[in-house]
Design a protein around this motif. Structure first.
Motif, short mmCIF file in Angstrom:
data_model
loop_
_atom_site.label_atom_id
_atom_site.label_comp_id
_atom_site.label_asym_id
_atom_site.label_seq_id
_atom_site.Cartn_x
_atom_site.Cartn_y
_atom_site.Cartn_z
N THR A 170 0.84 -1.21 0.00
CA THR A 170 0.00 0.00 0.00
C THR A 170 0.87 1.26 0.00
N VAL A 171 1.90 1.25 0.82
CA VAL A 171 2.82 2.39 0.89
C VAL A 171 3.51 2.59 -0.46
N HIS A 172 3.84 1.48 -1.10
CA HIS A 172 4.52 1.55 -2.40
C HIS A 172 3.60 2.14 -3.47
N GLU A 173 2.28 1.89 -3.35
CA GLU A 173 1.32 2.36 -4.35
C GLU A 173 0.98 3.84 -4.22
N LEU A 174 1.16 4.39 -3.02
CA LEU A 174 0.70 5.76 -2.77
C LEU A 174 1.33 6.81 -3.69
N PRO A 175 2.66 6.77 -3.92
CA PRO A 175 3.24 7.78 -4.84
C PRO A 175 2.58 7.77 -6.22
N ALA A 176 2.19 6.58 -6.70
CA ALA A 176 1.54 6.49 -8.03
C ALA A 176 0.17 7.16 -7.99
N ILE A 177 -0.54 7.01 -6.86
CA ILE A 177 -1.85 7.67 -6.72
C ILE A 177 -1.68 9.18 -6.79
N LEU A 178 -0.69 9.70 -6.05
CA LEU A 178 -0.42 11.15 -6.07
C LEU A 178 0.01 11.61 -7.45
N ASP A 179 0.85 10.80 -8.10
CA ASP A 179 1.31 11.17 -9.45
C ASP A 179 0.13 11.28 -10.42
N ASP A 180 -0.82 10.34 -10.32
CA ASP A 180 -1.99 10.38 -11.20
C ASP A 180 -2.81 11.64 -10.95
N SER A 202 -12.07 15.07 -18.39
CA SER A 202 -13.14 14.98 -17.39
C SER A 202 -13.24 13.56 -16.83
N ARG A 203 -13.13 12.57 -17.73
CA ARG A 203 -13.19 11.17 -17.31
C ARG A 203 -12.01 10.84 -16.38
N GLN A 204 -10.81 11.34 -16.71
CA GLN A 204 -9.64 11.09 -15.87
C GLN A 204 -9.76 11.78 -14.51
N LEU A 205 -10.34 12.98 -14.52
CA LEU A 205 -10.56 13.70 -13.26
C LEU A 205 -11.50 12.92 -12.35
N LYS A 206 -12.61 12.42 -12.93
CA LYS A 206 -13.58 11.67 -12.12
C LYS A 206 -12.99 10.37 -11.60
N GLN A 207 -12.03 9.82 -12.33
CA GLN A 207 -11.43 8.55 -11.93
C GLN A 207 -10.36 8.74 -10.86
N ASN A 208 -9.56 9.80 -10.97
CA ASN A 208 -8.38 9.94 -10.10
C ASN A 208 -8.59 10.82 -8.87
N GLN A 250 -19.37 20.99 -8.56
CA GLN A 250 -18.87 21.83 -7.48
C GLN A 250 -18.63 21.03 -6.19
N ALA A 251 -19.53 20.10 -5.89
CA ALA A 251 -19.40 19.31 -4.65
C ALA A 251 -18.13 18.48 -4.66
N ALA A 252 -17.83 17.83 -5.79
CA ALA A 252 -16.61 17.01 -5.89
C ALA A 252 -15.36 17.88 -5.82
N SER A 253 -15.43 19.07 -6.41
CA SER A 253 -14.30 20.01 -6.36
C SER A 253 -14.01 20.42 -4.92
N GLU A 254 -15.07 20.73 -4.18
CA GLU A 254 -14.90 21.12 -2.78
C GLU A 254 -14.39 19.95 -1.93
N GLU A 255 -14.84 18.74 -2.26
CA GLU A 255 -14.39 17.55 -1.51
C GLU A 255 -12.89 17.34 -1.69
N LEU A 256 -12.39 17.60 -2.91
CA LEU A 256 -10.95 17.48 -3.16
C LEU A 256 -10.18 18.46 -2.27
N ILE A 257 -10.63 19.70 -2.24
CA ILE A 257 -9.95 20.72 -1.42
C ILE A 257 -10.03 20.34 0.06
N ARG A 258 -11.22 19.89 0.48
CA ARG A 258 -11.41 19.53 1.90
C ARG A 258 -10.50 18.37 2.30
N ASN A 259 -10.43 17.34 1.47
CA ASN A 259 -9.57 16.17 1.77
C ASN A 259 -8.10 16.55 1.78
N THR A 260 -7.70 17.43 0.85
CA THR A 260 -6.29 17.85 0.79
C THR A 260 -5.90 18.64 2.04
N LEU A 261 -6.76 19.57 2.45
CA LEU A 261 -6.45 20.35 3.65
C LEU A 261 -6.52 19.49 4.91
#
Length: 525
Positions: free
Chosen positions: A34-44, A63-69, A121-132
């Protein structure tokens, strides 16, 4: 949650069966994977955000890549809040990538990068909330951040400073809260650097210290150029933003004289005093706690020019808050122990003590250079400005009998300085509460140093003690304590205590004789 539970079950050192050993190996492999996979998640996530920078309307593929990653940011957050994964996940490489992500977040927040049309808008705010929330999780573990001091200063703090002025109240509050934690840690680690410098360090330590000093300079530059010029707007916003803005200022000034100087020179004082004035109806709230802690940090710095504080009415403000807070403290100290009130009281006592110490130094200089009219005038002006503090004398004396040693120390120093500077002038008549407090304080604090201070205070305040007070039950208790001290024998210190106590008793006797004489000559009714 289940992994953490199973890791506890498979803790080495316990008597393990073969099943537990197998479980332990499986967990270790799974955690490593899991630790090894995390950098790839961030890179995506970084890759897909980088592909839409400057675009108002992402393409269908983007848009499809945004919704996936982007939803995978929730996975990053979960790993950072796990005590099993967090120490293995947070590395310098991770923080570098996270800094880039925070820059994307500032771009999304400022509408330079548009996500709304692609993911909503909701998904955009969720990204910011999770990052902070993720960076907040990291900030609560100082050991991790202190390992990468320079990276945090260069890549994590700048975007957070930008988000502190976001149009979104939630992002402002979280950013201010995280900045408070991080900057306090960075300045504390700088204290450690300076301490090692004083003690002398090995060659490798010297290299680290050089990096620490350089990053500290960059931090000061960031504070002075990115934060402070706009900070008034945060202080004057509706609640609860100002309380977090003040908390950040407290963190910035607590361990750094240069930062304190920057704050004093940034013309923030009028806004700080305005916040205090607007919240005087809630003197024991978090806003007042942070405001007084900030004033304590700013005023407590050696060599501080206090004229701007006097101009803002610091004497009246501190006196008003002190009367309220000390009253609450004295009423509830023995019952609920109100910790926040105690902390606020200590800040107020520290401010009063600093003001009086500064005044004492100016008066002493004037006495040493009695031929200088300028020094004499300065001393007289400051004595007049600070004179309202004598109104606090009775409350300060009542605090001498409290069980909190820190409160006692600060209160006793302030009472002593007031007595030295003003004697009984401007002091209200000591009432039974103050007489009893002095008696209890003399019995509780038995070190000769403490008793000499208290006795000298009482000696200087004799003019504020009515002769009738000594005849009250509280006055008699104090007289009894003085008599015991006057009879004490032993060391040279004890002799000094006894001598001062005897002088006070003699003065009490003279007052009583004078009163008796006045009564014998008074006309009959």
């Amino acid at each position: 949650m289940y992994i953490e539970r199973d890791v506890r079950k498979a803790t080495p050192g316990k008597e393990q069966q073969s099943g537990n050993e197998y479980l332990s190996k499986c967990l270790t492999l799974f955690i490593r994977h899991t630790v090894h996979e995390l950098p790839a998640i961030l890179d995506d996530i970084l890759s897909v955000l980088g592909s839409i920078v400057g675009r108002k309307h992402p393409s269908p593929t983007q848009s499809r890549q945004l919704k996936q990653n982007l939803p995978m940011m929730a996975v990053v957050l979960h790993l950072l809040t796990s005590q099993i994964f967090r120490p293995q996940v947070v590395t310098e490489a991770f923080l570098i990538k996270f800094g880039k992500l925070l820059n994307h977040i500032t771009s999304i927040d400022s509408n330079e990068t548009s996500l709304g049309s692609a993911i909503g808008q909701a998904a955009s705010e969720e990204l910011i909330r999770n990052t902070l929330s993720a960076v907040e999780a990291i900030s609560q573990h100082p050991v991790l951040l202190s390992l990468y001091h320079c990276t945090v200063v260069d890549l994590i703090v700048p975007p957070l400073a930008s988000l502190a002025f976001s149009k979104n109240v939630e992002w402002r509050i979280v950013s201010l809260r995280v900045l408070s934690e991080i900057t306090l840690l960075l300045l504390l680690s700088q204290d450690a650097v300076e301490e090692r410098e004083r003690d002398g360090g090995r060659e490798r330590e010297g290299e680290w210290e050089g990096e620490g000093i350089s990053s500290n300079t960059r931090l000061l530059t960031l504070i002075s150029e990115a934060l402070l010029p706009q900070y008034v707007t945060l202080l004057l916003e509706p609640d609860p933003v100002p309380v977090y803005a003040l908390k950040l200022l407290v963190s910035l000034t607590e361990h750094s004289s240069p930062v304190s100087r920057l704050v004093r020179e940034s013309r923030l004082l009028p806004a700080i005093f305005q916040v205090i004035e607007e919240h005087q109806n809630n003197t024991v709230g978090g806003m007042m706690q942070n405001a007084m802690a900030l004033l304590s940090n700013l005023i407590g710095q050696k060599g501080t020019d206090l004229r701007p504080f006097y101009k803002q009415g610091v004497i009246e403000v501190v006196s008003n808050v002190f009367v309220e807070v000390s009253g609450v403290y004295l009423d509830r100290e023995m019952h609920s122990g109100m910790k926040s009130c105690s902390s606020l009281l200590l800040c107020l006592l520290d401010i009063i003590h600093c003001l009086l110490k500064n005044l004492s130094a100016v008066v002493r200089l004037a006495l040493q250079r009695s031929d200088s009219n300028e020094n004499t005038e300065a001393a007289e002006e400051l004595l007049l400005i600070n004179k309202p503090l004598t109104d606090l004398n009775n409350l300060l004396i009542q605090l001498l009998a409290c069980n909190d040693s820190e409160v006692y120390e600060e209160a006793s120093h302030s009472v002593s300085l007031l007595a030295q500077l003003y004697g009984g002038e401007g002091v209200e008549r000591l009432q039974s509460e103050e007489m009893l407090s002095l008696a209890h304080a003399l019995q509780m604090h038995t070190e000769p140093r403490q008793q000499k201070l208290l006795l000298r205070v009482l000696k200087r305040l004799m003019s504020a003690v009515g002769s009738s007070c000594w005849g009250s039950s509280e006055g008699q208790i104090l007289v009894h304590v003085l008599q015991k001290l006057a009879l004490s024998t032993g060391s040279q210190s004890d002799t000094t205590v006894g001598s001062v106590a005897a002088e006070i008793l003699k003065s009490i006797g003279s007052q009583a004789e004078l009163r008796s004489t006045e009564q014998s000559f008074s006309p009959a009714i």
